[in-house]
Design a protein around this motif. Structure first.
Motif, PDB file in Angstrom:
ATOM      1  N   TYR A 100      64.793  35.437 107.094  1.00 39.52           N
ATOM      2  CA  TYR A 100      64.418  34.291 106.272  1.00 39.52           C
ATOM      3  C   TYR A 100      65.423  33.153 106.430  1.00 39.52           C
ATOM      4  O   TYR A 100      65.055  31.969 106.494  1.00 39.52           O
ATOM      5  CB  TYR A 100      64.314  34.688 104.807  1.00 39.52           C
ATOM      6  CG  TYR A 100      62.998  35.326 104.432  1.00 39.52           C
ATOM      7  CD1 TYR A 100      61.786  34.682 104.677  1.00 39.52           C
ATOM      8  CD2 TYR A 100      62.955  36.582 103.824  1.00 39.52           C
ATOM      9  CE1 TYR A 100      60.577  35.267 104.340  1.00 39.52           C
ATOM     10  CE2 TYR A 100      61.742  37.170 103.479  1.00 39.52           C
ATOM     11  CZ  TYR A 100      60.560  36.506 103.742  1.00 39.52           C
ATOM     12  OH  TYR A 100      59.365  37.094 103.404  1.00 39.52           O
ATOM     13  N   SER A 143      64.366  29.590 107.912  1.00 39.57           N
ATOM     14  CA  SER A 143      64.481  28.410 107.061  1.00 39.57           C
ATOM     15  C   SER A 143      65.259  27.304 107.768  1.00 39.57           C
ATOM     16  O   SER A 143      64.879  26.129 107.727  1.00 39.57           O
ATOM     17  CB  SER A 143      65.173  28.787 105.747  1.00 39.57           C
ATOM     18  OG  SER A 143      65.326  27.649 104.925  1.00 39.57           O
ATOM     19  N   LEU A 160      59.328  29.679 108.262  1.00 41.46           N
ATOM     20  CA  LEU A 160      59.219  30.599 107.125  1.00 41.46           C
ATOM     21  C   LEU A 160      57.890  31.339 107.105  1.00 41.46           C
ATOM     22  O   LEU A 160      57.831  32.517 106.748  1.00 41.46           O
ATOM     23  CB  LEU A 160      59.426  29.833 105.819  1.00 41.46           C
ATOM     24  CG  LEU A 160      60.882  29.454 105.518  1.00 41.46           C
ATOM     25  CD1 LEU A 160      60.945  28.512 104.328  1.00 41.46           C
ATOM     26  CD2 LEU A 160      61.718  30.704 105.253  1.00 41.46           C
TER      27      LEU A 160
END
Length: 328
Positions: free
Chosen positions: A259, A263, A280
């Motif tokens: 993640y 991101s 994402l």
């Protein structure tokens, strides 16, 4: 038979065109003037220039006298969420509206969506066509909305929906990065690598699309088209390693790290106004534990029999990558 193909210049679409030409069909394709036509140049196809969301001149030309429409065009990644809905949903409605106007007596329309329209499964169950759908992210939601649009035309046009999973094979650049990673001797896998997915060789997906375009029982139906076996990420990595004659070290990547990197990549993409594969939405899909599916309906109604188990398909794909210099 005259066949009109949208998205013909892409990975799946170009293989579909090759199969149609090999069996002697008259092939017409919708392409943009800015499209990369590397897989279509020099082939006996009729080009019609336009877009699924355009004013329709190319659509009308391609649909005139068409026996079959194969709607493969779609968008896989976009900077703005609205782009998914504009192309995948409203574009499909535009294509079908033009078909009603130009060729209302067409024999069959096959619309290619995705397993993403269904979404991942809970527990260990297999995805089936009559499940309630729970798509994730704007791409998956747009593909499900695309299906709902298509189904609204069932009483006016002979439509069929085909849902493939992740597709691989010669010409595919998406899975090439995974082959390269395994060639280096390492496979970075989500969590512990025990999540399950289905991978379909492009030749099998083409076979499923053509069966859906011809079989009388396909009208008004949705079909999962893929391999008849689901695999863990570890099994997929092992099959690719075997195709490359390499030993591979599996490295489980924690969700938090995936993640975080995704991101950062998404933020960089916004700054540069570029679309990266890593974002994402990709991370959320990548981390799901169960993308398995059941293809028995296609086998039962269409006599669909996949010919490329992963071990065979990975070997054929690796050989093509080496031949073309994509792997060295």
């Amino acid at each position: 038979m005259r066949v009109f193909v949208t998205g013909a210049n892409g990975f799946l679409g170009s293989h579909l065109v090759d199969r149609l030409l090999a069996r002697g069909d008259e092939v017409h394709v919708l392409v943009r003037k800015t499209s990369n036509l590397q897989w279509l140049l020099g082939k006996d196809v009729q080009f019609h220039y336009g877009d699924v969301i355009g004013n329709g001149k190319g659509l009308r030309e391609g649909l005139k006298d068409a026996d079959v429409l194969l709607h493969v065009a779609g968008i896989l990644k976009a900077n703005r969420p609205s782009t998914y809905y504009e192309v995948n949903v409203r574009g499909t409605a535009n294509v079908l509206d033009h078909c009603l106007e130009v060729r209302p007596k067409i024999s069959r329309i096959v619309v290619v969506t995705s397993l993403a329209a269904h979404g991942p499964n809970a527990g260990k169950r297999l995805a089936a066509e009559d499940d309630e759908c729970h798509p994730m992210g704007d791409y998956g939601k747009s593909k499900r909305d695309q299906e709902l649009v298509v189904l609204k035309y069932r009483d006016r046009l002979p439509v069929t929906i085909v849902r493939p999973p992740a597709i691989y094979g010669p010409r595919d650049e998406q899975i090439l990065s995974f082959f390269r990673m395994v060639q280096w001797g390492v496979a970075f896998l989500p969590r512990d690598g025990r999540g399950v997915l289905n991978m379909a060789h492009v030749s099998d997906v083409v076979s499923g699309i053509l069966l859906a375009a011809e079989h009388p029982k396909a009208v008004g139906e949705i079909f999962f088209i893929g391999e008849d076996k689901n695999h863990t990420w570890r099994e997929a990595a092992a099959a690719i390693a075997a195709s490359l004659k390499k030993k591979v070290w599996n490295v489980g990547v924690p969700a938090a790290l995936i993640y975080g990197v995704s991101s950062a990549a998404e933020g960089l993409g916004r700054m540069l106004r570029r679309t990266f594969s890593l974002n994402l939405a990709y991370a959320r899909n990548f981390l799901q534990r169960n993308w398995a599916m059941d293809i028995s309906k296609a086998g039962r109604l269409l006599d669909y029999r996949p010919a490329f188990p992963l071990a065979v398909g990975a070997g054929e794909t690796a050989a093509w990558y080496f031949q073309e210099g994509w792997l060295k």
